[in-house]
Design an enzyme around this catalytic site. Sequence first.
Site, PDB file in Angstrom:
ATOM      1  CB  CYS A  54      -1.920  -1.756  10.588  1.00  0.00           C
ATOM      2  SG  CYS A  54      -1.082  -2.860   9.422  1.00  0.00           S
ATOM      3  CB  CYS A  80      -2.509  -1.273   7.012  1.00  0.00           C
ATOM      4  SG  CYS A  80      -3.092  -2.953   7.238  1.00  0.00           S
TER       5      CYS A  80
END
Length: 311
Positions: free
Chosen positions: A57, A54
């Site tokens: 992230c 991600c």
Amino acid sequence: MAVDRRRSAVLFFLVLLQCIYQISGKAGVIELDEDNWHQMLEGEWMVKFFAPWCPACKTLKPIWHDFASWSDDLGISVGQVDVTTSPGLSGRFMVIALPTIYHVKDGVFRQYRGSRDKDEFMSFIEEKRWQAVEEVPAWKSPASMQMSVVAQFFKLSMVLRGIHSLLVEEYGLPTWGSYLVFALATVVVGALLGLILVCIIDFMFPPKAPGSYSSAAGPRDDDEDLVEDRQDKMNLKTDDALLANDKDAVKDPGEEEEDAHAEEEEDEEEKVVSEGEDKGQSSQEENDSQAEDDLDSKSSPEVRRRRPRKD
């Protein structure tokens, strides 16, 4: 000189050990998974759900570690969950976007929706802004039984995904071939489960064979119902007869005289009607006999001779 060098070396070594101890003793991010996630049910926590692939992230990672370094001062614990290795937790917490951050206080869950920077995280804890955030409902609580079932389904989905990848990548099956295998497996498993369920029901509630009803046990249910209906009808008739007798027994003398007078009038009316009918019938018979006599007289030879001929 040699003594001074030794003293300096010992002092440097002690300072180095102290720095290492401070660095190692500094709080950091706690890795949570399927086995130890229950730790967050006690105390106050900030937990991040992420995936290594991600981009958001990856951007949040250094900020989250910096925030975790202040966890001792804030009196909280900072953790993170990798949803790729713990799919059950992603289902338990209903994670539909990454990264997702939760605040947990003594088993009460709230989802953090503020800015993703260290100062906002610290203000959220220090100023207790989490009190203004709506709690996760009890039926959606990650610690509830129903969410445990959802977590098992998420685990199963990851297992099936791994099998799909194995069939496509390792064994070279086309995608439609993998789907066909899953379809056949679903049909077979469903049939087996249905067969097992039927066997269990037959074992717990065995069917009764025809003619297994014992005559000693008395009539069957239908016969019993018929007998009961007949008995009820007989009881009703008996009750009606008793009520009629009771009414007759409690009649007053005046009512009895009126009833007797009414009966006499009815008898007289019936006599009058019957006499009228007898008279009408006798008159009808006389008329019929007179008509027959007239017809006989007209048809006699003397009457025929007396009739004039028509020209």
